[in-house]
Scaffold this active site. Structure first.
Site, mmCIF file in Angstrom:
data_model
loop_
_atom_site.group_PDB
_atom_site.id
_atom_site.type_symbol
_atom_site.label_atom_id
_atom_site.label_comp_id
_atom_site.label_asym_id
_atom_site.label_seq_id
_atom_site.Cartn_x
_atom_site.Cartn_y
_atom_site.Cartn_z
ATOM 1 N N ARG A 1 0.802 -1.184 -0.120
ATOM 2 C CA ARG A 1 0.024 0.025 -0.040
ATOM 3 C C ARG A 1 0.740 1.231 0.118
ATOM 4 O O ARG A 1 0.435 2.369 0.399
ATOM 5 C CB ARG A 1 -0.946 -0.071 1.198
ATOM 6 C CG ARG A 1 -0.246 -0.042 2.486
ATOM 7 C CD ARG A 1 -1.138 0.187 3.677
ATOM 8 N NE ARG A 1 -0.281 -0.063 4.781
ATOM 9 C CZ ARG A 1 -1.372 -0.015 5.976
ATOM 10 N NH1 ARG A 1 -2.301 0.806 6.194
ATOM 11 N NH2 ARG A 1 -0.586 -0.245 6.999
ATOM 12 N N ASP B 1 -6.764 -3.575 0.676
ATOM 13 C CA ASP B 1 -7.245 -2.379 -0.050
ATOM 14 C C ASP B 1 -6.143 -1.447 -0.574
ATOM 15 O O ASP B 1 -6.461 -0.463 -1.153
ATOM 16 C CB ASP B 1 -8.316 -1.743 0.739
ATOM 17 C CG ASP B 1 -8.002 -0.915 1.879
ATOM 18 O OD1 ASP B 1 -6.755 -1.330 2.332
ATOM 19 O OD2 ASP B 1 -8.963 -0.516 2.690
ATOM 20 N N ARG C 1 6.314 9.680 3.624
ATOM 21 C CA ARG C 1 7.570 9.214 4.496
ATOM 22 C C ARG C 1 8.860 9.831 3.753
ATOM 23 O O ARG C 1 9.058 9.445 2.638
ATOM 24 C CB ARG C 1 7.327 7.761 4.975
ATOM 25 C CG ARG C 1 8.510 7.236 5.504
ATOM 26 C CD ARG C 1 7.853 5.982 6.376
ATOM 27 N NE ARG C 1 7.737 4.980 5.605
ATOM 28 C CZ ARG C 1 7.502 3.555 5.604
ATOM 29 N NH1 ARG C 1 6.787 3.239 6.651
ATOM 30 N NH2 ARG C 1 7.378 2.926 4.569
ATOM 31 N N ARG D 1 14.956 -3.005 3.853
ATOM 32 C CA ARG D 1 14.632 -3.768 5.091
ATOM 33 C C ARG D 1 15.404 -5.160 5.046
ATOM 34 O O ARG D 1 15.943 -5.740 4.181
ATOM 35 C CB ARG D 1 13.038 -4.116 5.249
ATOM 36 C CG ARG D 1 12.249 -2.844 5.192
ATOM 37 C CD ARG D 1 11.080 -3.258 4.127
ATOM 38 N NE ARG D 1 10.355 -2.003 3.970
ATOM 39 C CZ ARG D 1 9.443 -1.554 4.710
ATOM 40 N NH1 ARG D 1 9.120 -2.190 5.853
ATOM 41 N NH2 ARG D 1 8.776 -0.304 4.416
ATOM 42 N N ASP E 1 10.647 -7.692 8.160
ATOM 43 C CA ASP E 1 10.123 -6.621 7.140
ATOM 44 C C ASP E 1 9.981 -5.330 7.715
ATOM 45 O O ASP E 1 9.867 -4.264 6.945
ATOM 46 C CB ASP E 1 8.808 -7.160 6.460
ATOM 47 C CG ASP E 1 7.783 -7.525 7.343
ATOM 48 O OD1 ASP E 1 8.038 -8.444 8.064
ATOM 49 O OD2 ASP E 1 6.871 -6.891 7.372
ATOM 50 N N ASN E 2 10.252 -5.177 8.955
ATOM 51 C CA ASN E 2 9.938 -4.058 9.656
ATOM 52 C C ASN E 2 11.155 -3.629 10.208
ATOM 53 O O ASN E 2 11.414 -2.624 11.103
ATOM 54 C CB ASN E 2 9.036 -3.884 10.585
ATOM 55 C CG ASN E 2 7.503 -4.034 10.122
ATOM 56 O OD1 ASN E 2 7.156 -3.691 8.781
ATOM 57 N ND2 ASN E 2 6.513 -4.394 10.866
ATOM 58 N N ASP F 1 8.084 1.893 9.989
ATOM 59 C CA ASP F 1 6.824 1.431 9.923
ATOM 60 C C ASP F 1 6.146 1.246 11.296
ATOM 61 O O ASP F 1 6.024 0.317 12.270
ATOM 62 C CB ASP F 1 6.732 -0.289 9.714
ATOM 63 C CG ASP F 1 6.778 -0.347 8.122
ATOM 64 O OD1 ASP F 1 6.936 0.548 7.392
ATOM 65 O OD2 ASP F 1 6.735 -1.436 7.578
#
Ligand code: AMP
Ligand code: MG
Length: 491
Positions: A93, A125, A176, A183, A253-254, A263
């Site tokens: 997203r 979404d 951002r 990562r 992944d963060n 994140d």
């Protein structure tokens, strides 16, 4: 200072092979509007802060208009999520629009979050709530100003779109800014697919961008890269611990390759000192509790280090893990010594720090308020005019004994009281971004369309160590209504 249409902008990541991303344009909002704009960060990037008034700004930052040089893409990554490997993550997203090159030739990634689905959306979404955008905007800026490496936040663009979460909520996009968005998980995807060439390409990309002094070759060069990664990770985590920050979702992944806090989801700050404190409502087993963070970061680092198997030998891998341990301990100890106002590390002072944390575990005293106030204790044991301290020492015999031992420790210091107070106040923030502070800003934004509190909070937290008497209420303990606030991964 440049106008938004006049930036030096390009995307170096787009020059990597196609396996690294999906090229994609944002899905813009119908009717975007500006919710927040961080003029101070804009100025740091060389953007004229007066651009805030530019009526086209919301269109540029929701994908309706494009900055010259934009080559937007969703970055591919994988990751260990709550201990389980997931090979198919990536920006589901968010899109990397490209990099601003500022007048000092520094590169800054612009990464737009909430801008529609990508190949990596997994049926979600592609949007972000206004709520979570405000939390990230405020949280990332607050950490930066505490001196904790973090991604930054340039602006939030609002919309009339509503998205389904626990209830229907307004959608927003947040822009951002960071030195990079690579990562641990960016390497893991390639490693687990046995694509060593891609691992090496990515290592070279990071080295070229962040460590131009490191030679790009097997063992020594890549070993040094691992060591730097370990040290940066350790230093950031040590700061989280000392400042009582809890990330909430420390999946690989963060985890940023250059040790940035990245994140911001269900993050928070401890209030009472509690190693078992969990900020993420969805973390049922407490894997990412406050006290587990240093060990989890090390676990994550071990997973990452393995990805360079074939580029470095075992010894270099082991050295990197050891560097993590060493840097973490040294940084944490140094910060804690300063929080207590101790001049030197001695066995006695370390023992006293541990003992204090144990007492704090057993009582309800706010961790941050405690440290901010003990700088008023004088070497002769008197408390000056500090009302809070007088109350604390009245309530429990434990604290009386503590005061006696603390002043004994201080008598070994050569710092005069005033000097010590200055040192302590520079690491013991007066203002800590507690959930209720953000919640108030969020409620006003959502229910009244009033965004003024967001910028007010951001500005207060740009100077967390300075007394701001007009903002006294932002330094108070959390009110009763805030005790039940819950934050989850849904955002
Ligand atoms: P996060 O928990 O925000 O770090 O996200 C974990 C993964 O889920 C990442 O790959 C995100 O891009 C993806 N993700 C989270 N929320 C959404 C969303 N609403 N739509 C698409 N992808 C999402
Ligand atoms: Mg994430």
């Amino acid at each position: 200072m440049r106008q938004i249409t006049n930036l030096r902008f390009e995307n170096a990541y787009a020059e990597l092979p196609p396996a690294f991303y999906q090229k994609k344009d944002p899905v813009p909002f119908e009717k975007p509007h500006m919710v927040a704009f961080n003029e101070n960060l804009a100025a740091e990037l060389g953007i004229d802060p007066a651009e805030r008034q530019n009526p086209l700004l919301p269109e540029y930052f929701c994908g309706k208009k494009f900055l010259a040089g934009t080559d937007s893409l969703a970055m591919y990554y994988a990751g260990w999520q709550f201990g389980v490997y997931n090979p198919n993550l990536g920006d589901g997203r968010a899109l990397l629009l490209g990099q601003i090159i500022d007048d000092r030739n520094r590169r800054w990634d612009l990464h737009l979050k909430g801008c529609g689905t990508t190949r990596f959306s997994r049926g979600f979404d592609g949007r972000a709530t206004l709520r979570s955008s405000i939390r990230e905007y405020l949280g990332s800026e607050a950490l930066h100003h505490l001196g904790i490496p973090s991604t930054r936040a340039l602006c939030i663009v609002g919309s009339e779109e509503k998205i389904e979460r626990e209830t229907k909520e307004p959608a927003a996009m947040m822009l951002r800014v960071a030195e990079n968005h690579v990562r641990f998980g960016s390497f893991e995807g390639f490693f687990h697919r046995d694509e060593q060439e891609n691992v090496q390409t990515l290592v070279d990309y990071v080295i070229a961008r962040h460590y131009p002094e490191i030679p790009r070759h097997m063992n020594e060069g890549y070993g040094l890269f691992l060591q730097k990664t370990a040290e940066k990770t350790a230093s950031t985590i040590a700061k989280w611990q000392a400042f009582g920050f809890i990330h909430g979702v420390m999946n690989t992944d963060n985890m940023s390759i250059t040790g940035l806090t990245i994140d911001y989801g269900p993050y928070g700050f401890i209030e009472k000192f509690d190693r078992d404190y969990v900020s993420n409502h969805s973390d049922h087993f407490g894997r990412y509790s406050y006290g587990n963070q240093p060990a989890i970061a090390r676990w994550n680092l071990e997973k990452f280090v393995k990805c360079l198997h074939g580029l470095v030998d075992e010894k270099h891998m082991q050295n990197a893990i050891e560097s993590y341990n060493k840097t973490f301990s040294a940084t944490y100890r140094e910060l804690m010594l300063r929080k207590f106002g101790f001049e030197k590390e001695t066995k006695k002072s370390l023992k006293f720090i541990e003992k204090t944390l144990e007492i704090l575990t057993e009582c309800d005293t706010d961790y941050h308020i405690f440290f901010r106030n003990i700088s008023d204790v004088r070497r002769d044991g008197s408390l000056g005019e500090n009302f809070w301290l007088k109350e604390l020492f009245k309530t429990s015999g434990k604290w009386e004994q503590w005061l006696h031992e603390y002043t004994e420790q201080l008598s070994g210091n050569s710092f005069p009281d005033q000097r010590r107070k200055e040192i302590m106040d520079s690491v013991n923030p007066k203002y800590v971004l507690k959930n209720h502070i953000m919640e108030t800003a969020i409620r006003e934004a959502i229910s009244q369309g009033d965004y003024s509190e967001i910028e007010k909070v951001r500005k207060i937290f740009e100077n967390p160590f300075s007394d701001q008497p007009e903002h006294k209420s932002y330094a108070a303990p959390s009110p009763q209504w805030a005790k039940d606030l819950a934050v989850s991964c849904l955002s």
